[in-house]
Design a protein around this motif. Structure first.
Motif, short mmCIF file in Angstrom:
data_model
loop_
_atom_site.label_atom_id
_atom_site.label_comp_id
_atom_site.label_asym_id
_atom_site.label_seq_id
_atom_site.Cartn_x
_atom_site.Cartn_y
_atom_site.Cartn_z
N GLY A 1 0.81 -1.26 -0.03
CA GLY A 1 0.02 0.06 -0.01
C GLY A 1 1.04 1.18 -0.01
O GLY A 1 0.29 2.28 -0.24
N GLU A 2 1.96 1.15 0.19
CA GLU A 2 3.03 2.37 0.27
C GLU A 2 3.18 2.81 -1.37
O GLU A 2 3.31 2.00 -2.03
N ALA B 1 1.24 9.51 -6.23
CA ALA B 1 1.29 8.54 -5.61
C ALA B 1 0.49 7.59 -6.13
O ALA B 1 -0.42 6.83 -5.40
N THR B 2 0.57 7.36 -7.45
CA THR B 2 -0.36 6.38 -8.27
C THR B 2 -0.15 4.96 -8.41
O THR B 2 -0.95 4.06 -8.27
N TYR B 3 1.32 4.77 -7.84
CA TYR B 3 1.91 3.37 -7.83
C TYR B 3 1.62 3.00 -6.45
O TYR B 3 2.19 3.71 -5.36
N TRP C 1 10.61 -4.79 -3.23
CA TRP C 1 11.86 -4.15 -3.57
C TRP C 1 11.65 -3.12 -4.51
O TRP C 1 11.14 -3.34 -5.60
N ILE C 2 12.07 -1.99 -4.24
CA ILE C 2 11.94 -0.70 -5.31
C ILE C 2 13.40 -0.13 -5.44
O ILE C 2 14.07 0.00 -4.40
N GLY C 3 13.68 0.01 -6.79
CA GLY C 3 15.06 0.72 -6.91
C GLY C 3 14.91 2.11 -7.65
O GLY C 3 13.81 2.20 -8.39
#
Ligand code: PMH
Length: 395
Positions: free
Chosen positions: A271-272, A278-280, A288-290
């Protein structure tokens, strides 16, 4: 400042240009041409974003006879870099700048008799004559003369100032050579033949430079090679259109690739959100986000976010959230180290993201892709696997 500029870069985003690919593409395309046909390397728009000077020198050493650019500035930049080969400006040059063209031995495109009158005032016997190719508009509808009357008026004006203008050649440009249906190309060619006959008769030139073929024509209509073909897109290793891709038998290798490195890695709770609007939102716990330091100011436009992917550790990873001016985010399959290489256009292992794939994603043509990668992305020029030049227009 001057000596430092261009020789280094301090960011983790860069484009690579493989000169061996360009060399090979020139050689292979030339092999398919009729005996005696010359090759003009079209290096306008900074060689379609690849770097004009290196591409020009590579193409010339691979057998190109001359260069084509769009504007006088591009021709002068090549001259200042020491390129001495013939250069034709394919676009319009202001008559007041004709003397500059004469001074630097740059060939101009002419098609308006009034232009000749206006340019004649600017050129002196001292600068010497300016070389000219006549442009005929046989159906592209862009620039060029269209009627016998326009040709007669131009020819008369050139005769009047015969010490100032040296007519060398005649050319036209096809609008649909990259489409399967050949009717329009044949019609344009027929019109061109008419002007070619008139040109030869009127000028008495026994051996004028005659050209009509862009990449698609050079690859598909050998009979229209005349004395010269003007090749851009396929020299860079790209097919002129998807429609004719299946017809092209000359193997082409893409010379351009685009790379970056992971600058930041984090794990999100379900949900973050990621990026503007803040569309994604993370759909899984611990996603994991890079972060990658490339954005729309680099020409990596926001539309790349819809369905866009990049390569990391030889695998595809989706772009998530909106692309910002200087940065964007991707979803990683697992934690990766900061500094890990990311390929946006090009190959990693067995996976390839071609310029064609990016063009499809953006609903445009492959030509636009290297052209749109902006001045802010340094170009690293490779030959035989070695970095030979670095062009950084920022610093
Ligand atoms: N000749 C002229 C007059 C051109 O404008 C171009 C490309 C070429 C040759 C080379 O064509 P190719 O890249 O298909 O081989 N000009 C453009 C243009 O104006 N928009 O897209 C390509």
């Amino acid at each position: 400042m001057r000596t430092r500029k261009n020789h280094a870069f301090y960011r983790d985003t860069w484009a690579e240009v493989n000169l061996n690919a360009i060399e090979q593409n020139v050689t292979r395309i030339k092999q398919g041409l009729p005996e005696g046909a010359g090759f003009m390397a079209v290096v306008k728009a900074n060689a379609y974003g690849h770097g004009a000077v290196d591409v020009a020198k590579t193409a010339l050493s691979a057998g190109a006879a001359c260069l084509g650019v769009a504007i006088l500035d591009e021709a002068l930049a090549l001259r200042h870099a020491g390129v001495e080969a013939p250069i034709l400006v394919l676009g319009y040059v202001r008559p007041e700048d004709a003397s500059l063209a004469a001074k630097y031995n740059v060939t101009l495109t002419v098609f308006q008799h009034e232009w000749i009158e206006e340019a004649a005032v600017q050129i002196s016997e001292r600068t010497g004559p300016v070389k000219c190719h006549v442009k005929v508009d046989t159906g592209m509808g862009r620039i060029g003369l269209r009627t016998d009357g326009e040709w007669e008026a131009l020819a008369s004006a050139v005769e009047k100032y015969s010490s100032l203008f040296q007519l060398e050649g005649i050319y036209t440009h096809f609008a649909t050579a990259d489409e399967i249906d050949d009717a329009y190309v044949r019609e344009q060619h027929r019109k061109f033949e008419h002007f070619l006959t008139a040109f030869k008769k009127r000028t008495g030139l026994g051996n004028p430079v005659v050209h009509s073929a862009n990449s698609a024509t050079a690859l598909r209509y050998r009979e229209y090679a005349h004395t010269l073909v003007r090749v851009g897109i396929s020299m860079y290793g790209l097919v002129p259109s998807e429609e004719i891709a299946g017809e092209i038998t000359v193997p082409l290798e893409q010379a351009f690739s685009l790379h970056s490195r992971i600058t930041h890695v984090k794990q999100l709770n379900r949900g973050e959100a990621v990026s503007y609007g803040a569309t994604y939102r993370a759909s899984d716990e611990g996603e994991w986000i890079g972060t990658i330091p490339i954005g729309y100011a680099d020409g990596w436009i926001r539309a790349n976010a819809s369905g866009g992917e990049v390569l990391i550790n030889g695998e595809r990873a989706p772009i998530v959230g909106r692309i910002c001016m200087d940065q964007m985010m991707i979803r990683l399959p697992e934690e990766v180290a900061r500094g890990t290489r990311v390929t946006l256009i090009g190959q990693q292992g067995k996976e390839v993201i071609s310029a064609d794939e990016v063009a499809r994603r953006l609903d445009t043509i492959n030509y636009e892709i290297p052209c749109m990668i902006s001045y802010r992305v340094p170009r690293a020029i490779y030959r035989d696997g070695h970095l030979i030049h670095l062009h950084n227009e920022v610093f």
